[in-house]
Motif scaffolding. Structure first.
Motif, PDB file in Angstrom:
ATOM      1  N   ALA A  86       0.785  -1.214   0.014  1.00  0.00           N
ATOM      2  CA  ALA A  86      -0.224   0.019  -0.020  1.00  0.00           C
ATOM      3  C   ALA A  86       0.877   1.248  -0.182  1.00  0.00           C
ATOM      4  N   GLY A  87       2.218   1.102   0.267  1.00  0.00           N
ATOM      5  CA  GLY A  87       3.239   2.492   0.461  1.00  0.00           C
ATOM      6  C   GLY A  87       2.649   3.130   1.426  1.00  0.00           C
ATOM      7  N   SER A  88       2.233   2.547   2.704  1.00  0.00           N
ATOM      8  CA  SER A  88       1.788   3.363   3.899  1.00  0.00           C
ATOM      9  C   SER A  88       2.527   2.886   5.063  1.00  0.00           C
ATOM     10  N   SER A  89       2.323   3.361   6.364  1.00  0.00           N
ATOM     11  CA  SER A  89       3.076   3.194   7.365  1.00  0.00           C
ATOM     12  C   SER A  89       2.413   1.827   8.129  1.00  0.00           C
ATOM     13  N   ARG A  90       3.036   1.454   8.908  1.00  0.00           N
ATOM     14  CA  ARG A  90       2.833  -0.028   9.514  1.00  0.00           C
ATOM     15  C   ARG A  90       1.453   0.345  10.485  1.00  0.00           C
ATOM     16  N   SER A  91       0.590  -0.820  10.206  1.00  0.00           N
ATOM     17  CA  SER A  91      -0.756  -0.585  11.012  1.00  0.00           C
ATOM     18  C   SER A  91      -0.437  -1.593  12.176  1.00  0.00           C
ATOM     19  N   ALA A  92       0.532  -2.206  12.434  1.00  0.00           N
ATOM     20  CA  ALA A  92       0.716  -2.879  13.667  1.00  0.00           C
ATOM     21  C   ALA A  92       2.070  -2.973  14.057  1.00  0.00           C
ATOM     22  N   SER A  93       2.619  -3.554  15.040  1.00  0.00           N
ATOM     23  CA  SER A  93       3.823  -3.814  15.580  1.00  0.00           C
ATOM     24  C   SER A  93       3.896  -5.285  15.466  1.00  0.00           C
ATOM     25  N   ALA A  94       5.230  -5.716  15.613  1.00  0.00           N
ATOM     26  CA  ALA A  94       5.796  -7.038  15.736  1.00  0.00           C
ATOM     27  C   ALA A  94       6.996  -6.905  16.750  1.00  0.00           C
ATOM     28  N   GLN A  95       6.899  -7.994  17.533  1.00  0.00           N
ATOM     29  CA  GLN A  95       7.755  -8.286  18.817  1.00  0.00           C
ATOM     30  C   GLN A  95       8.116  -9.825  18.708  1.00  0.00           C
ATOM     31  N   ALA A  96       9.588 -10.353  18.821  1.00  0.00           N
ATOM     32  CA  ALA A  96      10.147 -11.517  19.279  1.00  0.00           C
ATOM     33  C   ALA A  96       9.520 -12.216  20.341  1.00  0.00           C
ATOM     34  N   VAL A  97       8.839 -13.129  20.321  1.00  0.00           N
ATOM     35  CA  VAL A  97       8.461 -13.831  21.451  1.00  0.00           C
ATOM     36  C   VAL A  97       9.366 -14.798  21.833  1.00  0.00           C
ATOM     37  N   GLU A  98      10.170 -15.410  20.979  1.00  0.00           N
ATOM     38  CA  GLU A  98      11.267 -16.311  21.089  1.00  0.00           C
ATOM     39  C   GLU A  98      12.358 -15.574  20.184  1.00  0.00           C
ATOM     40  N   ASP A  99      13.605 -16.236  20.215  1.00  0.00           N
ATOM     41  CA  ASP A  99      14.848 -15.665  19.158  1.00  0.00           C
ATOM     42  C   ASP A  99      14.175 -15.963  18.037  1.00  0.00           C
ATOM     43  N   CYS A 100      14.022 -15.136  16.979  1.00  0.00           N
ATOM     44  CA  CYS A 100      13.829 -15.433  15.732  1.00  0.00           C
ATOM     45  C   CYS A 100      14.849 -15.077  14.814  1.00  0.00           C
ATOM     46  N   ARG A 101      14.663 -15.824  13.535  1.00  0.00           N
ATOM     47  CA  ARG A 101      15.666 -15.636  12.302  1.00  0.00           C
ATOM     48  C   ARG A 101      14.479 -15.336  11.262  1.00  0.00           C
ATOM     49  N   LEU A 102      14.752 -14.069  10.714  1.00  0.00           N
ATOM     50  CA  LEU A 102      13.920 -13.501   9.733  1.00  0.00           C
ATOM     51  C   LEU A 102      14.489 -13.263   8.398  1.00  0.00           C
ATOM     52  N   LEU A 103      13.944 -13.396   7.480  1.00  0.00           N
ATOM     53  CA  LEU A 103      14.344 -13.022   5.754  1.00  0.00           C
ATOM     54  C   LEU A 103      13.876 -11.837   5.551  1.00  0.00           C
ATOM     55  N   ILE A 104      14.572 -11.005   5.017  1.00  0.00           N
ATOM     56  CA  ILE A 104      13.946  -9.582   5.131  1.00  0.00           C
ATOM     57  C   ILE A 104      14.264  -9.098   3.503  1.00  0.00           C
ATOM     58  N   ILE A 105      12.990  -8.817   3.105  1.00  0.00           N
ATOM     59  CA  ILE A 105      13.038  -8.352   1.487  1.00  0.00           C
ATOM     60  C   ILE A 105      12.611  -6.871   1.414  1.00  0.00           C
ATOM     61  N   GLU A 106      13.598  -6.068   0.811  1.00  0.00           N
ATOM     62  CA  GLU A 106      13.549  -4.817   0.618  1.00  0.00           C
ATOM     63  C   GLU A 106      12.435  -4.507  -0.360  1.00  0.00           C
ATOM     64  N   LYS A 107      11.484  -3.205   0.166  1.00  0.00           N
ATOM     65  CA  LYS A 107      10.322  -2.860  -0.651  1.00  0.00           C
ATOM     66  C   LYS A 107      10.209  -2.819  -2.121  1.00  0.00           C
ATOM     67  N   ARG A 108      11.218  -2.268  -2.839  1.00  0.00           N
ATOM     68  CA  ARG A 108      11.459  -2.091  -4.035  1.00  0.00           C
ATOM     69  C   ARG A 108      11.547  -3.505  -4.789  1.00  0.00           C
ATOM     70  N   GLU A 109      12.349  -4.385  -4.210  1.00  0.00           N
ATOM     71  CA  GLU A 109      12.497  -5.871  -4.567  1.00  0.00           C
ATOM     72  C   GLU A 109      11.309  -6.683  -4.642  1.00  0.00           C
ATOM     73  N   PHE A 110      10.508  -6.502  -3.395  1.00  0.00           N
ATOM     74  CA  PHE A 110       9.316  -7.223  -3.245  1.00  0.00           C
ATOM     75  C   PHE A 110       8.266  -6.797  -4.253  1.00  0.00           C
ATOM     76  N   LYS A 111       8.210  -5.474  -4.471  1.00  0.00           N
ATOM     77  CA  LYS A 111       7.090  -4.974  -5.380  1.00  0.00           C
ATOM     78  C   LYS A 111       7.456  -5.729  -6.994  1.00  0.00           C
ATOM     79  N   ARG A 112       8.840  -5.514  -7.204  1.00  0.00           N
ATOM     80  CA  ARG A 112       9.370  -6.080  -8.398  1.00  0.00           C
ATOM     81  C   ARG A 112       8.714  -7.519  -8.500  1.00  0.00           C
ATOM     82  N   MET A 113       9.237  -8.229  -7.369  1.00  0.00           N
ATOM     83  CA  MET A 113       8.906  -9.591  -7.801  1.00  0.00           C
ATOM     84  C   MET A 113       7.203 -10.052  -7.747  1.00  0.00           C
ATOM     85  N   LEU A 114       6.439  -9.083  -7.175  1.00  0.00           N
ATOM     86  CA  LEU A 114       5.158  -9.067  -7.325  1.00  0.00           C
ATOM     87  C   LEU A 114       4.519  -8.689  -8.704  1.00  0.00           C
ATOM     88  N   LEU A 115       5.104  -7.866  -9.269  1.00  0.00           N
ATOM     89  CA  LEU A 115       4.819  -7.601 -10.737  1.00  0.00           C
ATOM     90  C   LEU A 115       5.142  -8.569 -11.842  1.00  0.00           C
TER      91      LEU A 115
END
Length: 187
Positions: A86-115
């Motif tokens: 949506a190109g908007s701000s976050r509607s919620a927060s996220a907090q690790a409950v346990e140690d987490c390993r996340l894969l992070i995809i940058e906005k521009r790359e994610f949109k390119r993948m979707l298209l």
């Protein structure tokens, strides 16, 4: 990152190997210790996240410091896509409950993948539709059920989502929840 690890993420499961290699090339892996904030409500969205391991919660809070937990996520789940799309701000927060390993995809790359990939778009649409359906059910529950009914439905939904069958055939919760965590889920 091994392609077999990426295939464990429901959103990526049906992508062909060349697209999985592209995801592996553009994504970053980052660890978050238990208790750490991953994203804050109202922050600008720069990335979307895929959960490789661990457990986190998605929640919101009011100015009166009341909290509502929307979901607990684990390995194979994803989040942060709504604000990125949506190109908007976050509607919620996220907090690790346990140690987490996340894969992070940058906005521009994610949109390119979707298209470029209808399968990925359809996977996002299915997930967002399921989340909207759940939100509608929660609104209905808040409007039409008393507190006992809401607690019962929340416990049942948690058991359905990740519960295990006991020796007597009963359904047991798959995770432990504190009273506060249950209260935040019930609203």
């Amino acid at each position: 990152m091994a392609l077999s690890d990426l295939k464990k993420i429901a959103l990526l499961r049906n992508l062909p190997p060349r697209d999985l290699k592209r995801v592996s090339a553009i994504a970053q892996t980052r660890d978050f210790p238990a208790g750490s904030m991953i994203i804050q409500k109202h922050a600008q969205a720069e990335n979307m996240f895929l959960v490789l391991s661990g457990r986190l919660k998605i929640f919101s809070y009011s100015s009166a410091r009341k909290r509502k937990t929307f979901a607990y996520l684990g390995a194979g789940d994803f989040f942060g896509e709504m604000a990125v799309i949506a190109g908007s701000s976050r509607s919620a927060s996220a907090q690790a409950v346990e140690d987490c390993r996340l894969l992070i995809i940058e906005k521009r790359e994610f949109k390119r993948m979707l298209l470029k990939d209808a399968t990925l778009c359809f996977g996002i649409l299915k997930a967002v539709s399921a989340r909207l359906r759940k939100a509608n059910e929660e609104i209905e529950s808040l409007l039409f059920r008393n507190i006992l009914g809401r607690v019962s439905k929340t416990l049942f939904d948690l058991a359905q989502a990740n519960g295990k069958r006991g020796a007597d055939g009963g359904l047991l919760l798959g995770e432990r929840y504190t009273h506060q965590e249950l209260a935040d889920l019930v609203g």
